[in-house]
Design a protein around this motif. Structure first.
Motif, PDB file in Angstrom:
ATOM      1  N   HIS A  72     -32.409 -52.716  55.804  1.00  0.00           N
ATOM      2  CA  HIS A  72     -33.800 -52.487  56.235  1.00  0.00           C
ATOM      3  C   HIS A  72     -33.983 -52.765  57.730  1.00  0.00           C
ATOM      4  O   HIS A  72     -34.581 -51.975  58.441  1.00  0.00           O
ATOM      5  CB  HIS A  72     -34.747 -53.360  55.411  1.00  0.00           C
ATOM      6  CG  HIS A  72     -34.683 -53.053  53.950  1.00  0.00           C
ATOM      7  ND1 HIS A  72     -35.316 -51.964  53.388  1.00  0.00           N
ATOM      8  CD2 HIS A  72     -34.024 -53.662  52.942  1.00  0.00           C
ATOM      9  CE1 HIS A  72     -35.046 -51.929  52.098  1.00  0.00           C
ATOM     10  NE2 HIS A  72     -34.276 -52.946  51.804  1.00  0.00           N
ATOM     11  N   THR A  90     -35.310 -59.709  48.949  1.00  0.00           N
ATOM     12  CA  THR A  90     -34.885 -58.376  49.396  1.00  0.00           C
ATOM     13  C   THR A  90     -33.368 -58.265  49.268  1.00  0.00           C
ATOM     14  O   THR A  90     -32.640 -59.155  49.709  1.00  0.00           O
ATOM     15  CB  THR A  90     -35.311 -58.157  50.869  1.00  0.00           C
ATOM     16  OG1 THR A  90     -36.735 -58.207  50.924  1.00  0.00           O
ATOM     17  CG2 THR A  90     -34.815 -56.826  51.400  1.00  0.00           C
ATOM     18  N   ARG A  91     -32.924 -57.142  48.659  1.00  0.00           N
ATOM     19  CA  ARG A  91     -31.480 -56.917  48.545  1.00  0.00           C
ATOM     20  C   ARG A  91     -30.989 -56.335  49.857  1.00  0.00           C
ATOM     21  O   ARG A  91     -31.600 -55.428  50.387  1.00  0.00           O
ATOM     22  CB  ARG A  91     -31.202 -55.906  47.415  1.00  0.00           C
ATOM     23  CG  ARG A  91     -30.706 -56.572  46.158  1.00  0.00           C
ATOM     24  CD  ARG A  91     -30.291 -55.550  45.137  1.00  0.00           C
ATOM     25  NE  ARG A  91     -31.468 -54.889  44.555  1.00  0.00           N
ATOM     26  CZ  ARG A  91     -31.578 -53.582  44.417  1.00  0.00           C
ATOM     27  NH1 ARG A  91     -30.636 -52.768  44.797  1.00  0.00           N
ATOM     28  NH2 ARG A  91     -32.673 -53.082  43.873  1.00  0.00           N
ATOM     29  N   LEU A 109     -30.735 -57.235  53.289  1.00  0.00           N
ATOM     30  CA  LEU A 109     -31.746 -57.257  54.353  1.00  0.00           C
ATOM     31  C   LEU A 109     -31.371 -56.350  55.533  1.00  0.00           C
ATOM     32  O   LEU A 109     -32.212 -55.617  56.077  1.00  0.00           O
ATOM     33  CB  LEU A 109     -31.913 -58.710  54.827  1.00  0.00           C
ATOM     34  CG  LEU A 109     -32.956 -58.976  55.903  1.00  0.00           C
ATOM     35  CD1 LEU A 109     -34.354 -58.656  55.381  1.00  0.00           C
ATOM     36  CD2 LEU A 109     -32.889 -60.426  56.372  1.00  0.00           C
ATOM     37  N   CYS A 114     -39.998 -57.260  54.094  1.00  0.00           N
ATOM     38  CA  CYS A 114     -38.835 -57.885  53.442  1.00  0.00           C
ATOM     39  C   CYS A 114     -39.109 -59.374  53.208  1.00  0.00           C
ATOM     40  O   CYS A 114     -39.955 -59.965  53.872  1.00  0.00           O
ATOM     41  CB  CYS A 114     -37.598 -57.767  54.333  1.00  0.00           C
ATOM     42  SG  CYS A 114     -37.181 -56.076  54.763  1.00  0.00           S
ATOM     43  N   HIS A 115     -38.379 -59.965  52.276  1.00  0.00           N
ATOM     44  CA  HIS A 115     -38.568 -61.379  51.938  1.00  0.00           C
ATOM     45  C   HIS A 115     -37.277 -61.909  51.331  1.00  0.00           C
ATOM     46  O   HIS A 115     -36.250 -61.201  51.357  1.00  0.00           O
ATOM     47  CB  HIS A 115     -39.758 -61.526  50.971  1.00  0.00           C
ATOM     48  CG  HIS A 115     -39.745 -60.505  49.882  1.00  0.00           C
ATOM     49  ND1 HIS A 115     -38.930 -60.615  48.795  1.00  0.00           N
ATOM     50  CD2 HIS A 115     -40.399 -59.320  49.772  1.00  0.00           C
ATOM     51  CE1 HIS A 115     -39.105 -59.557  48.027  1.00  0.00           C
ATOM     52  NE2 HIS A 115     -39.977 -58.742  48.600  1.00  0.00           N
ATOM     53  N   THR A 162     -42.343 -51.596  56.223  1.00  0.00           N
ATOM     54  CA  THR A 162     -41.530 -52.210  55.164  1.00  0.00           C
ATOM     55  C   THR A 162     -41.662 -53.729  55.311  1.00  0.00           C
ATOM     56  O   THR A 162     -41.585 -54.243  56.428  1.00  0.00           O
ATOM     57  CB  THR A 162     -40.035 -51.838  55.348  1.00  0.00           C
ATOM     58  OG1 THR A 162     -39.917 -50.421  55.351  1.00  0.00           O
ATOM     59  CG2 THR A 162     -39.168 -52.421  54.235  1.00  0.00           C
TER      60      THR A 162
END
Ligand code: NDP
Length: 298
Positions: A203, A197-198, A200, A193-194, A191
């Motif tokens: 995740h 990203t909803r 964080l 994320c950045h 995965t």
């Protein structure tokens, strides 16, 4: 602290010794691997990195040189220099230190470096080879170093949930491409994320292997980490520290104290990923030199 430290300094030193042995073997065949680093301008941090690269390549028995150009260098002048290095058989690896002054387009410069000499692994040909799983290209040094840290620390990536925070072209994206390959240090479920990203933490809390490459001091805290996870901190930031002469100290993207209470293994900053980047640059350079021997032997 319950987490075991992943000692990047010691692992990088082991790789440097392996590289030195490979350099000695090449010397027996009359080849001295050569790394040329090009520095444009006088950015203090870049000058430090470049100096460290030259020193490390010389310590490994290579021919390390740094070409220092003024900030006023034009793009055409820099491209002409790259062309000259491309044609120089004694130069096996070319690295143009980033960032470049604003009047020079970094992508144009990277595209001019021959992929066979692009030991930074930034050329689109090398990025493409990484993605499709070909092993005859060069992989960006920091993510390649993270994979080495995982393998040499006995971390099982196969089937693991790997979560990367950060999607840059030099760290996050190649990191994802490596972890997803079907080979040692890969086979993970990845995965990325950045900043868009909803939630964080949803995740990061799922991660068996959490890799932070964000550039935000101590953003990942212990409560965002699954108990027993392996945490790799790529971040290199500074934070205020009155006890230091400079008034600041180096820190990662992970809040080390709280993360180390939850994780099973963790990299420190400094002494984790940082030393691996130069070690992998040396390894890429020796590979570049080895390939020229293979080509001429054909
Ligand atoms: P970039 O700034 O290029 O990328 C940072 C990434 O983090 C971006 O993808 C960004 O998302 C994401 N991000 C920023 N804020 C958040 C947030 N609040 N939540 C989630 N994601 C976020 O940095 P680099 O990849 O070049 O470097 C990352 C860190 O690693 C830096 O600290 C750098 O100094 C360090 N570094 C260390 C190296 C070493 O040798 N140890 C080598 C290279 C880097 P978006 O894309 O949406 O903007």
């Amino acid at each position: 602290m319950r987490a075991e430290l992943i000692d990047g300094k010691a692992i990088a030193e082991a790789i440097r010794l392996e590289v030195a042995a490979d350099v000695a073997a090449l010397a027996g065949r009359g080849v001295v691997p050569g790394l040329t680093v090009v520095l444009v301008g006088d950015d203090a941090a870049s000058a430090t990195y470049v100096g460290a690269k030259e020193k490390a390549s010389k310590a490994a028995g290579m021919r390390g040189e740094t070409l220092r150009l003024p900030a006023s260098t034009t793009q055409a002048e820099l491209l002409a220099l790259v062309e000259r290095l491309n044609a120089d058989a004694g130069v096996h690896g070319i690295l143009v230190q980033m960032p470049l002054p604003p009047h020079i387009d970094p992508d144009t410069v990277i595209r001019h470096i021959r992929p066979e000499k692009d030991v930074d692994g930034f050329h689109p040909v090398n990025v493409g080879k990484l993605l499709i799983g070909h092993t005859d290209g060069f992989v960006s040094c920091t993510p390649a170093g993270v994979i080495e840290l995982l393998i040499r620390s006995g971390v099982e990536t196969r089937g693991a949930e790997a979560v990367i925070v950060g999607r840059s072209n030099i760290v996050g994206k190649p990191m994802a491409a490596l972890l997803v390959q079907g080979r040692a240090g890969g086979d993970a479920t990845v995965t990325v994320c950045h900043s868009r990203t909803r939630d964080l933490a949803v995740h990061t809390k799922r991660a068996d292997i959490l890799i932070a490459a964000i550039g935000r001091a101590e953003m990942i805290t212990g409560d965002m980490i699954k108990p027993g996870a392996v945490v790799i901190d790529v971040g290199m930031n500074t934070k205020p520290d009155a006890s230091k002469i400079k008034g600041t100290r180096l820190c990662g993207d992970v809040h080390f104290e709280s993360a180390a209470e939850v994780a099973s293994k963790i990299t420190p900053v400094p002494g984790g990923v940082g030393p691996m980047t130069i070690a992998m640059l040396l390894r890429n350079t020796v590979r570049a030199a080895e390939r020229t021997v293979l080509v001429t032997a054909r």
